[in-house]
Design an enzyme around this catalytic site. Structure first.
Site, short mmCIF file in Angstrom:
data_model
loop_
_atom_site.label_atom_id
_atom_site.label_comp_id
_atom_site.label_asym_id
_atom_site.label_seq_id
_atom_site.Cartn_x
_atom_site.Cartn_y
_atom_site.Cartn_z
CG ASP A 1 -2.83 16.36 -0.56
OD1 ASP A 1 -4.01 16.46 -0.19
OD2 ASP A 1 -2.14 17.31 -0.95
CG ASN B 1 -14.68 9.24 9.39
OD1 ASN B 1 -15.33 9.06 10.41
ND2 ASN B 1 -13.69 10.09 9.33
CD GLU C 1 -6.58 14.96 11.34
OE1 GLU C 1 -7.30 14.34 10.53
OE2 GLU C 1 -6.88 15.10 12.55
CG ASP D 1 -8.08 15.35 16.04
OD1 ASP D 1 -8.06 14.53 15.12
OD2 ASP D 1 -9.09 16.02 16.35
CG HIS E 1 -8.64 7.08 13.44
ND1 HIS E 1 -7.47 7.80 13.43
CD2 HIS E 1 -9.63 8.01 13.65
CE1 HIS E 1 -7.72 9.07 13.62
NE2 HIS E 1 -9.03 9.25 13.76
CD GLN F 1 -8.98 9.23 5.26
OE1 GLN F 1 -10.03 9.17 4.63
NE2 GLN F 1 -8.48 10.38 5.67
#
Length: 621
Positions: free
Chosen positions: A330, A405, A303, A267, A400, A402
């Site tokens: 991206d 949040n 990530e 992460d 999770h 995108q």
């Protein structure tokens, strides 16, 4: 066969019986081990040794014993290397026998990365039961769908009964709300029996805000010279950092050796503050690629918001020097703007030419490879990546992050036109990238995935207020009344709303999405994966109005002339009006809404969301 990872800290069962307890606390003059025996806590002073280590060997201790450490100020803490904390992060730890599980996967050596189709799963929200045992029962269905990799969101013990997992404080202890260590091993064992790889998401950039006692008795774990959104950074490059580095390297090896995970998803490595040589990310990757698990194929997914292509470099044989692949935010951002029209926040960097940027991402991986980012006040972002294999990019339309949040946790299925969304999904699933689906995406789940947690009262109130203030700048949530509509992260109802509803799979609209995804994954496995390899690269791409044309050169043609390349042509209309384009050469392998032009058949009419894919090989020329 039995598997265990030996560590220089924590509670280790000894071959002749008994347990060695060991904890690092350089500034503490005396640590007392308290072991529960006969219903009472038995205290024993530990021997202080060199380097700040405290150790005690107990001949009477055994697997199943509960234990904790008492500091001079009477603070009682769990073992920071606890293998299991059945009573949550504030309670005592439990001695675990890592060799108790009888593995049935001895023949398992992993799978090549080019075969990877990832399914991101939150164990608690995946099934009504929210347990590893229940999730294991669904694995055959995922394998039959065409999934080859399960990526579990973090399991490290977190405070309370529900959490995304990124607030973990005991990195070696699977959270008890999901089950026991035995349950996790059974899950991985079952997955391997079905040909599924399993990755675990690990968080090496911070500890959660509740239940992290290291600050209280071992400040050497942190380096105040580096400040992060979570406070002082984990100490990877200051005084005493070697022990801290070893703690996390062992953690990575522990998951791969003791639980037989097929690798990690690391992460937010951009949030790790580390000036050491080699940095902790590279050290972890090297340990996994060259350590005791090297007889298996072990993969590391990163990530990294910095788009650092050098962390994905290959050696002369094509093997990763560090990360196997990276989440490709991206591509997601360009696709999201293209499909929803949203351009707020970090989407501003993709708001001008989203179709072109989506095509660029499919062609080369990263969009930002050194250009200035408007969202980052003009700072350059990224490194050139066009020399990397396309499988080094994990591409997706939702994760999770995108989904969760967003203020209401709504999925892209609730925001985009279904046909155009499916066209974009087809582009990703047929590409030489490594595709990933977020749980429920395979049937267009309508359930949200909201931010949820279960902190203690004081922290819970601050998190709830902070979550609502976070969206105060958005016009839709201006004012106290509107902000109160944002789900309370600490409410059990927020967690319940985020659980998948499997009954949706048979409803007409969802069944249609499921059928399309299933067909694409079968096509990928049968026609494309055998042709993906070192020679796969972009051949050409273009935007023709609102239609995107992508042509990838694959490995040498199967059954054609020696040395003749094959080409995968994908045409997709991602606009809102009908598009007419030149018919792609080769054998049609996928069509969705595409029709030949009535005039001569040399052109192709694509309605909005229309897709046509062909495979051109030597015999087709």
């Amino acid at each position: 066969m039995k598997h265990a990872h030996s560590m220089p800290f924590g509670a280790e069962l000894l071959e002749g019986g008994g347990v060695r307890f060991r904890i690092w606390a350089p500034d503490v003059p005396e640590v007392v081990l308290e072991r529960l025996h006969g219903g009472t806590w038995q205290p024993t002073s530990m021997q202080r040794g060199d380097g700040g280590w405290h150790e005690h060997v107990s001949a009477e201790a055994a697997a199943g014993d509960r234990y904790r450490y008492r500091m001079p100020d009477d603070l009682r803490v769990p073992d920071p290397a606890s293998r299991f904390n059945p009573d949550d992060v504030h309670g005592p730890s439990e001695v675990i026998d890592p060799r108790a599980h009888e593995w049935t996967d001895d023949a398992w050596t992993g799978r090549p990365w080019k075969e990877a189709v990832i399914y991101e799963m939150h164990v608690g929200a995946f099934t009504p039961e929210g347990t590893l045992a229940a999730a294991a029962q669904r694995l055959p269905w995922l394998a039959s769908l065409g999934i080859t990799v399960i990526e579990l969101m973090p399991l490290a013990d977190f405070p309370g009964r529900r959490n995304w997992g990124y607030d973990g404080v005991l990195p070696f202890a699977p959270d008890a709300s999901y089950g026991t260590p035995a349950d996790l091993k059974a899950f991985v064992d079952a997955a391997h029996g079905l040909g599924l790889m399993v990755l675990i998401d690990v968080v090496y950039n911070h500890f959660g805000p509740e239940g992290n006692y290291l600050h209280a008795y071992c400040p050497q774990f942190f380096n105040p010279a580096h400040q992060t959104p979570w406070g002082a950074a984990i100490n990877f490059d200051g005084a005493h950092s070697r022990t801290v580095q070893d703690f996390f390297v062992h953690n990575a090896l522990y998951w791969v050796e003791e639980y037989r995970f097929d690798g990690l998803r690391m992460d937010a490595i951009h949030a790790i503050r580390d000036a050491s040589t080699p940095p902790i990310v590279e050290e972890v990757c090297a340990a996994l690629h060259h350590g005791p698990g090297r007889h298996r194929q072990v993969h590391v997914v990163l990530e990294n918001d910095l788009n650092e292509a050098h962390r994905l470099e290959r050696d002369e044989e094509g093997s990763p020097l560090a990360g196997t692949a990276q989440w490709n935010d991206d591509l997601h951002h360009a696709a999201h703007v293209l499909l929803t029209g949203e351009g707020d926040g970090y989407y501003a960097d993709y708001a001008q030419r989203p179709l072109e940027q989506f095509g660029l991402a499919l062609a080369q991986g990263f969009i930002y490879t050194g250009q200035p980012s408007a969202f980052r006040s003009g700072e350059p972002r990224g490194e050139p990546c066009d020399h990397l294999p396309l499988a080094a990019f994990v591409s997706f339309l939702q994760t999770h992050d995108q989904v969760g949040n967003r203020a209401q946790g709504d999925r892209i299925d609730a925001l985009a036109d279904p046909a155009r969304l499916m066209a974009a999904r087809a582009c990703v699933l047929m590409s030489p990238h490594t595709p990933m689906l977020f749980m429920g995406e395979e049937y267009g789940a309508s359930t949200p995935f909201q931010y949820f947690c279960d902190f203690g009262p004081e922290l819970a109130a601050a998190v709830t207020a902070g979550r609502r203030e976070e969206f105060g700048g958005f016009s839709a949530f201006a004012g106290d009344t509107a902000q109160m509509q944002i789900p309370d992260p600490n409410s059990e109802a927020t967690f319940a709303a985020s659980k998948l509803d499997e009954s949706e799979r048979v409803l007409p609209d969802h069944a249609e999405v499921l059928g399309q995804v299933r067909a694409l994954l079968r096509l990928r496995q049968a026609e494309l994966v055998p042709r993906f390899g070192a020679g796969t690269r972009i051949h050409q791409w273009s935007c023709e109005g609102d239609a995107l044309r992508i042509v990838w050169q694959l490995d040498e043609a199967h059954g054609g002339d020696a040395g003749s390349p094959a080409f995968l042509h994908v045409l997709a209309n991602l606009g809102t009006a009908e598009a007419e384009v030149a018919w792609p050469p080769g054998r049609v392998i996928h069509r969705m809404g595409a029709q030949a032009s009535e005039v001569g058949g040399a052109s192709l009419v694509l309605p909005p969301g229309g897709v046509c894919a062909t495979l051109e090989e030597a015999q087709d020329a």
